[in-house]
Design a protein around this motif. Structure first.
Motif, PDB file in Angstrom:
ATOM      1  N   LEU A  87       0.851  -1.193   0.000  1.00 11.84           N
ATOM      2  CA  LEU A  87       0.000   0.000   0.000  1.00 11.84           C
ATOM      3  C   LEU A  87       0.885   1.241   0.000  1.00 11.84           C
ATOM      4  O   LEU A  87       0.673   2.176  -0.770  1.00 11.84           O
ATOM      5  N   GLY A  88       1.920   1.216   0.862  1.00 10.36           N
ATOM      6  CA  GLY A  88       2.860   2.341   0.911  1.00 10.36           C
ATOM      7  C   GLY A  88       3.523   2.545  -0.440  1.00 10.36           C
ATOM      8  O   GLY A  88       3.562   3.654  -0.970  1.00 10.36           O
ATOM      9  N   ALA A  89       4.015   1.448  -1.016  1.00  8.45           N
ATOM     10  CA  ALA A  89       4.692   1.545  -2.305  1.00  8.45           C
ATOM     11  C   ALA A  89       3.751   2.125  -3.356  1.00  8.45           C
ATOM     12  O   ALA A  89       4.128   3.004  -4.130  1.00  8.45           O
ATOM     13  N   GLY A  90       2.500   1.642  -3.336  1.00  9.89           N
ATOM     14  CA  GLY A  90       1.518   2.108  -4.317  1.00  9.89           C
ATOM     15  C   GLY A  90       1.212   3.585  -4.126  1.00  9.89           C
ATOM     16  O   GLY A  90       1.131   4.340  -5.096  1.00  9.89           O
ATOM     17  N   LEU A  91       1.075   4.015  -2.870  1.00  7.26           N
ATOM     18  CA  LEU A  91       0.758   5.421  -2.625  1.00  7.26           C
ATOM     19  C   LEU A  91       1.892   6.313  -3.100  1.00  7.26           C
ATOM     20  O   LEU A  91       1.661   7.349  -3.716  1.00  7.26           O
ATOM     21  N   LEU A  92       3.130   5.904  -2.813  1.00  4.24           N
ATOM     22  CA  LEU A  92       4.258   6.720  -3.267  1.00  4.24           C
ATOM     23  C   LEU A  92       4.279   6.790  -4.795  1.00  4.24           C
ATOM     24  O   LEU A  92       4.592   7.829  -5.373  1.00  4.24           O
ATOM     25  N   LEU A  93       3.908   5.672  -5.428  1.00  2.68           N
ATOM     26  CA  LEU A  93       3.879   5.674  -6.893  1.00  2.68           C
ATOM     27  C   LEU A  93       2.786   6.614  -7.394  1.00  2.68           C
ATOM     28  O   LEU A  93       2.984   7.356  -8.362  1.00  2.68           O
ATOM     29  N   ILE A  94       1.655   6.598  -6.688  1.00  2.89           N
ATOM     30  CA  ILE A  94       0.582   7.520  -7.071  1.00  2.89           C
ATOM     31  C   ILE A  94       1.059   8.968  -6.935  1.00  2.89           C
ATOM     32  O   ILE A  94       0.833   9.802  -7.812  1.00  2.89           O
ATOM     33  N   PHE A  95       1.785   9.253  -5.856  1.00  4.91           N
ATOM     34  CA  PHE A  95       2.328  10.605  -5.675  1.00  4.91           C
ATOM     35  C   PHE A  95       3.257  10.971  -6.830  1.00  4.91           C
ATOM     36  O   PHE A  95       3.177  12.058  -7.388  1.00  4.91           O
ATOM     37  N   ASP A  96       4.135  10.028  -7.185  1.00  3.93           N
ATOM     38  CA  ASP A  96       5.081  10.304  -8.264  1.00  3.93           C
ATOM     39  C   ASP A  96       4.362  10.543  -9.581  1.00  3.93           C
ATOM     40  O   ASP A  96       4.748  11.383 -10.379  1.00  3.93           O
ATOM     41  N   ARG A  97       3.294   9.780  -9.786  1.00  7.67           N
ATOM     42  CA  ARG A  97       2.584   9.884 -11.057  1.00  7.67           C
ATOM     43  C   ARG A  97       1.770  11.160 -11.145  1.00  7.67           C
ATOM     44  O   ARG A  97       1.732  11.813 -12.176  1.00  7.67           O
ATOM     45  N   SER A  98       1.122  11.502 -10.027  1.00  7.59           N
ATOM     46  CA  SER A  98       0.128  12.569 -10.109  1.00  7.59           C
ATOM     47  C   SER A  98       0.527  13.862  -9.434  1.00  7.59           C
ATOM     48  O   SER A  98       0.009  14.912  -9.777  1.00  7.59           O
ATOM     49  N   PHE A  99       1.405  13.803  -8.454  1.00  2.27           N
ATOM     50  CA  PHE A  99       1.667  15.035  -7.694  1.00  2.27           C
ATOM     51  C   PHE A  99       3.094  15.532  -7.819  1.00  2.27           C
ATOM     52  O   PHE A  99       3.548  16.344  -7.026  1.00  2.27           O
ATOM     53  N   HIS A 116      12.329  -2.695  -3.683  1.00  2.00           N
ATOM     54  CA  HIS A 116      12.438  -3.202  -2.298  1.00  2.00           C
ATOM     55  C   HIS A 116      11.062  -3.264  -1.646  1.00  2.00           C
ATOM     56  O   HIS A 116      10.691  -4.264  -1.036  1.00  2.00           O
ATOM     57  N   LEU A 117      10.318  -2.162  -1.772  1.00  2.00           N
ATOM     58  CA  LEU A 117       8.999  -2.130  -1.136  1.00  2.00           C
ATOM     59  C   LEU A 117       8.080  -3.167  -1.764  1.00  2.00           C
ATOM     60  O   LEU A 117       7.368  -3.885  -1.066  1.00  2.00           O
ATOM     61  N   PHE A 118       8.108  -3.246  -3.098  1.00  2.00           N
ATOM     62  CA  PHE A 118       7.214  -4.180  -3.781  1.00  2.00           C
ATOM     63  C   PHE A 118       7.512  -5.613  -3.360  1.00  2.00           C
ATOM     64  O   PHE A 118       6.614  -6.371  -3.009  1.00  2.00           O
ATOM     65  N   TRP A 119       8.785  -5.976  -3.361  1.00  2.00           N
ATOM     66  CA  TRP A 119       9.096  -7.381  -3.058  1.00  2.00           C
ATOM     67  C   TRP A 119       9.007  -7.679  -1.576  1.00  2.00           C
ATOM     68  O   TRP A 119       8.974  -8.841  -1.191  1.00  2.00           O
ATOM     69  N   PHE A 120       8.965  -6.651  -0.751  1.00  2.00           N
ATOM     70  CA  PHE A 120       8.719  -6.935   0.664  1.00  2.00           C
ATOM     71  C   PHE A 120       7.315  -7.505   0.834  1.00  2.00           C
ATOM     72  O   PHE A 120       7.070  -8.331   1.714  1.00  2.00           O
ATOM     73  N   LEU A 121       6.398  -7.060  -0.027  1.00  2.00           N
ATOM     74  CA  LEU A 121       5.138  -7.798  -0.116  1.00  2.00           C
ATOM     75  C   LEU A 121       5.325  -9.001  -1.023  1.00  2.00           C
ATOM     76  O   LEU A 121       4.913 -10.114  -0.699  1.00  2.00           O
TER      77      LEU A 121
END
Lengths: 510, 635
Positions: free
Chosen positions: B246-258, B287-292
């Motif tokens: 979830l954290g990794a995804g949110l940071l990606l959303i930030f990078d994409r949109s903000f 790292h974050l992705f593969w931690f999940l």
């Protein structure tokens, strides 16, 4: 009941015959023939940049073949369903009539397990022999590849032994101990000694593998420490969708390169003062253009688009009408404005950052060195046999991965993070051609999903003697040495000679 | 549901009976149901639909790989502009690969497998009236459903679905100009995953709470069926690792949109120019992705292993060999799965020293996995095996688990991974051990508990045919892929005919595609069998497999609260099959018996020198003390 059974059998048989005929029909066209594939593969190399997929090119015989394949698939699907529906019917009828299962399914499954074991092992051995010949093993073209291959072989032998033993036991137990209502299973819940044994043995085997793997890994990733001596450093530059190689010029040093300096004439972003100055001017012009467009967005720009649309409408060019309509919409709903503003901001930031380097004396000196002036940029990688080579990887845009399967070498190419791989090639291309066939070439492939032409992103690698490499280098482009007057070395650069080789390298990596 | 049933049920229900008196409408019973059995069916059917879609996608892109120079007119009628002239567009190929992976990993094998059987079995096998929080359970399903809809809706946006691989590595996934799928498609993908994580967390909390707090009298942790142990540990893994995604995804959303730069740095994109992003690292995302991602592999696999333990024990008519060892292996796998994520990243440019550490821990995982395999084999040994479709699939799982697990020893080795990384060898490895093995576990579960779910039996003949076709197809598809990978064929290539060296594999690609289509057709048998049997299958008996576990003590009819009377008490472990001191070859957990001991300690019939009462006692003491330590044991 008997007649139903016979009828269904006949029906199934007829279906199988039809299916075989259909399959043979397809076979006669030889879809799987390797030779046709080779023929297609020999098409001239399509530059990755130009690659554009054109769906309109499929010609008629291919279409005919495709429709045959479609038919085969369709017939196959229908047949499978019919045959199986019939099989279901049989068991239903028989169960209805006799009131019990006529076929002892347990027995059938038991024998199929045995059959699967035999045929499966035969298949696996066939694969080992036939496809095993095609794998890259014991034919490495690099020094560390030999260690890799031996590590691989050990793992292959150990896992194959375990594979055959455990699969054999699994299937043979399934065969031997199938249900018998007169027998009772053995009540045997646990045995700690056995558990300890089969925990201990894998642990020991894996320890051996880990220790060996550790040694091999170390010898590959710390190659510079293992092999003292001269290392030829080549920069391998990745972009969507292709590779470029950069060699040091006469001075033996790779100059600084930065993504901020990339321009149409400076594809790799080398730190060449004249190029960067030209880029600054270009960027400023672009910003001015963008600002002008913003100003006229709702007047002349929109009118121009409207006129284009009308023109396209006149000749009934629906494709361009659609795309122009999209542009008009973007202007009207403000998307275009956002885009332009973002673009201006981006360019201003780029100018700001370039100026920050130019205005900082220390940074300027370490960036704009003569080293980048004579760098050679090539479309192929040529490396000398038996020399230690380091590829410094740099990515222009996204993550790529450089894979050289014949050298057992692979490393990701990550934007913003320098990576490298050091190895020693031991077979020239000519020697490899003798081994792998006259058409063989070494290639470096992209092995990390990177976009539409990912599958066509490769660069030829040639291994030859040092003399041949040197001769080839002389024929290659040095884009920025031809016009030395355009890039005068400022006085400020004079102290750059004091910089050590190492510092330069470190800077180059950034 | 007749009033009589409700009444008698309410009587046995003591304090919480009041909740069951209001009338059930269609909506409360079938749609927004809070009953764990209905939610489990909802999960299963959604999972099957998603599975069909995911498999269908793989069949489409397999066509492209087998016949790269041919055209398939039906593709154009199916996909429109993405297959003009009947040839798959390279961008759409990537999209299909991406969504196939996403659907299979998350929607089928996480939600479809774990969601279905955790929901069905945790209350039934623990002896609980329902989940700890039925309402949250319902929310969990609906978040999952919503997530599926959002994911599939990305097929209907102009630029197509996410297409940067199921791992959606930035910068490719972060920059909409890098490929069409990284536009709206990836936004939808990320939204779908966020919803999915919410669903997984809501479900996971429920599973853990129910297992820990709501077991019936006598159901101590060391009497739990291995299925429940597997679901329990799976839920723990999910609860600890999904938030990181979830954290990794949110940071990606930030990078994409903000406009942030968590994952982006030093990028000059074609047609855009130098980006302003600076200082981020794409490797951070990995790292974050593969931690999940790595625990996720076990989130997928462990329920399948749990189901197969139960199915094998029941149908071999033998106690599962080494019950305690099985639990310890599960615990070991769960723990280790959290510290091995780096083996997906050996060649990302990560510090080589880290690579060494990750290699050590990765190869240690092979030990508990080997123990589990040997225990399965020992369970089959001298059994009395009934080849029900469920049993066939469970045996198939063990075979695939061995085949796929052994190649993990290559890939976990950092040195070997240099060459094998992202090759077809990897594709073969994870499809066998994580994909096929888990799907086989899911099928085993469906065939085994179908009578429990729908009160009817599935057709055995069709089930066996389904198994053999799927089993053969799985090996035909994935076994040759190992050799392709070893010959240097990279994965995620749209077409190999541009590279002469790969020409020799064209006939193998054809074989794989034909085998894959065979597998696809075999699934039609299952679909037919499944839906036909729901309505027309022969009515099941209460305990059709003569099984020991608690779920077979309820009636055939599904009622709120599961048991009409009191919840039965549990007297012994779940695997007491073929006890020499009993005439019947099974001994249900809920049957009081005539004073038989919990485990049979009588003379063992084979000459067994290693049988040692003392040692066994020591292990029991060890395990009980462990259970007491965490207050898990109940008197």
């Amino acid at each position: 009941m008997n007649t139903i059974f016979k009828k269904t059998l006949k029906f199934a048989l007829a279906l199988v015959v039809i299916f075989t005929a259909a399959t043979l029909l397809t076979d006669s066209v030889d879809i799987s023939d390797v030779s046709t594939v080779h023929l297609k593969a020999e098409k001239p190399w399509v530059g990755a940049d130009e690659y554009a997929y054109d769906p309109g090119q499929a010609d008629t015989p291919e279409k005919a073949l495709a429709s045959k394949i479609n038919w085969t698939i369709l017939i196959f699907v229908i047949l499978m369903i019919l045959v199986l529906a019939n099989a279901l019917d049989i068991s239903k009828y028989t169960a209805k009539i006799t009131g019990r299962e006529t076929v002892n399914q347990n027995n059938v499954n038991k024998w199929v397990f045995l059959l699967f074991l035999i045929l499966g092992f035969a298949g696996v051995i066939w694969e080992y022999i036939n496809h095993g010949k095609l794998i890259l093993l014991n034919d490495s073209s690099s020094e560390h590849g030999v260690a890799y291959d031996s590590m691989f072989s050990i793992t292959l032998i150990l896992t194959s032994i375990v594979f055959f033993i455990t699969q054999f036991l699994l299937f043979i137990f399934s065969f031997l101990y199938s249900y018998d209502k007169n027998r009772k299973a053995l009540y045997y819940a646990h045995n700690n000694r056995l558990e300890i044994i089969w925990t201990f043995i894998p642990a020991v085997v894996l320890t051996i593998l880990v220790l060996r793997g550790h040694q091999t890994w170390k010898s590959v990733v710390y190659a510079e420490e293992y092999h003292k001596g001269k290392i030829n450093t080549i920069e391998v530059f990745a972009y969507q969708f292709g590779w470029k190689a950069r060699y040091a010029g006469q001075d033996g040093m790779l100059g600084v390169a930065d993504y901020k300096f990339i321009s149409g004439t400076n594809e790799l972003g080398l730190a060449v003062k004249s190029e960067v100055d030209a880029l600054l001017i270009e960027l400023k012009e672009q910003i001015a253009d963008d600002q002008k467009t913003i100003k006229n967005l709702n007047t002349t720009v929109l009118d121009g688009l409207m006129a284009d649309y009308a023109a396209a409408d006149g000749v009934k060019d629906y494709k361009s009408m659609e795309s122009i309509q999209k542009e008009i919409d973007a202007v009207k709903n403000g998307d275009r404005l956002d885009e332009l503003e973002e673009s201006i901001e981006r360019k201003q930031k780029q100018i700001e950052r370039i100026l920050a380097i130019q205005n900082d004396k220390k940074l300027f000196v370490s960036t704009f060195t003569p080293a980048s002036m004579d760098d050679i940029i090539a479309q192929e990688i040529h490396i000398a046999k038996d020399s230690l080579v380091t590829f410094n990887f740099r990515s222009k845009d996204i993550i790529h991965s450089a894979w050289l399967p014949h050298f057992r070498a692979q490393m990701n190419v990550v934007p913003g993070m320098p990576t490298k791989f050091t190895f020693r090639p031991t077979k020239t291309t000519a020697e490899a051609k003798k081994e792998f066939g006259p058409e063989f070439e070494y290639y470096l492939y992209c092995n990390k999903i990177c976009g539409v032409s990912h599958f066509n992103m490769k660069i030829k690698v040639v291994v030859e003697s040092q003399a041949e490499v040197d001769a080839w280098l002389k024929t290659q482009q040095t884009p920025f040495t031809k016009k030395p007057e355009a890039a005068p070395i400022p006085a400020i650069m004079s102290d750059s000679t004091q910089m050590t080789n190492d510092t330069l390298k470190r800077v180059a990596l950034r | 549901m007749s009033t009589a049933t409700i009444d008698s049920h309410a009587v046995g229900h003591h304090g919480d009976a009041h909740g069951h008196h209001h009338k059930e409408t269609f909506i409360t019973k079938y749609i927004f149901s809070t009953d764990h059995k209905m939610i489990s069916k909802q999960y299963l059917i959604t999972g099957i639909i998603m599975g069909c879609l995911g498999m269908g996608m793989s069949l489409l892109f397999r066509l492209q790989l087998a016949w790269p120079d041919e055209t398939f007119p039906f593709l154009e009628s199916l996909l429109g502009k993405w297959a003009k002239g009947g040839k798959l567009d390279p961008n759409y190929y990537m999209a299909l690969v991406t969504i196939h992976g996403t659907i299979m990993v998350f929607y089928v094998l996480t939600a479809g497998l774990s969601g279905t059987f955790s929901n069905l079995l945790i209350p039934l096998q623990c002896g609980a009236r329902d989940m700890a929080s039925p309402f949250m359970n319902m929310l969990s399903y609906w978040f999952f459903f919503l997530s599926s809809v959002v994911l599939m809706s990305s097929f209907f946006v102009e630029t197509g679905p996410a297409s940067s691989g199921w791992t959606v590595y930035p910068p490719l996934s972060a920059l909409s100009k890098a490929m069409p799928g990284s536009g709206v498609g990836t936004t939808l993908w990320l939204m779908a995953i966020v919803l999915f994580i919410v669903s997984a967390l809501l479900g996971g909390i429920n599973y853990i709470t129910t297992v820990l707090n709501m077991r019936t009298k006598g159901m101590s942790m060391n009497r739990l069926p291995l299925t429940i142990w597997a679901f329990f540990l799976t839920a723990v893994l999910g609860l600890l690792s999904f938030p990181v995604l979830l954290g990794a995804g949110l940071l990606l959303i930030f990078d994409r949109s903000f406009g942030t730069s968590f994952y982006l740095s030093d990028i000059h994109l074609n047609g855009v120019g130098a980006l302003t992003n600076s200082g981020g690292s794409p490797v951070l995302y990995q790292h974050l992705f593969w931690f999940l991602g790595h625990p996720e592999v076990y989130i997928i696999l462990m329920p399948a292993l749990g189901i197969s333990s139960e199915v094998i024990s029941t149908n071999a008519r033998k106690p599962i060999f080494g019950y305690t060892a099985m639990i310890i292996s599960l615990l070991g796998i769960s723990f280790l799965s959290f510290i091995v994520w780096g083996h997906h990243m050996f060649i990302t440019g990560m510090n080589p020293f880290l690579g060494t550490m990750f290699m050590y821990v990765t190869l240690i995982i092979a030990v508990p996995s080997a123990v589990k395999t040997f225990n399965y084999l020992a369970t089959l040994w001298k059994g009395n095996i009934r080849f029900t479709p469920a049993m066939l699939f469970a045996i198939g799982l063990v075979s695939l688990f061995i085949s796929g697990g052994l190649t993990g020893i290559y890939l976990g080795n950092a040195a070997l991974d240099i060459q094998l990384h992202d090759s077809y060898f990897v594709v073969a490895h994870f499809h066998l051990v994580m994909g096929s093995a888990s799907i086989f576990g899911m099928f085993a579960g469906i065939y085994h508990w179908f009578p429990k779910m729908y009160g009817r039996m599935m057709n055995k003949t069709l089930g066996s045919l389904h198994f053999w076709l799927t089993f053969i197809s799985a090996y035909l598809v994935f076994f040759p892929m190992h050799f392709m990978g070893l010959a240097g064929v990279p994965r995620r290539y749209y077409q190999f005919s541009l590279i002469p060296e790969f020409g020799i594999w064209m006939d193998v690609n054809v074989l794989i595609t034909v085998a894959a289509w065979l597998g696809g057709v075999a699934q039609l048998l299952f679909i037919y069998n499944f839906f036909y049997s729901i309505f027309k299958g022969p009515v099941a008996s209460t305990n059709p497999w003569e099984s020991n576990t608690l779920e077979w003590s309820t009636g055939l009819k599904h009622i709120h609260g599961n048991w009409e009377g009191d919840i039965p008490t549990v007297y012994r472990g779940p695997h007491e099959y073929s006890r020499p001191d009993r005439e019947l070859d099974y001994f249900p957990q809920y049957e009081k018996g005539n004073g038989e001991p919990e485990h049979y300690h009588g003379p063992v019939t084979v000459a067994d020198t290693s049988y040692d009462g003392k040692k066994e006692k020591a292990s029991t003491v060890f395990f009980s003390s462990f259970a007491h330590l965490f207050a898990l044991k109940r008197a």
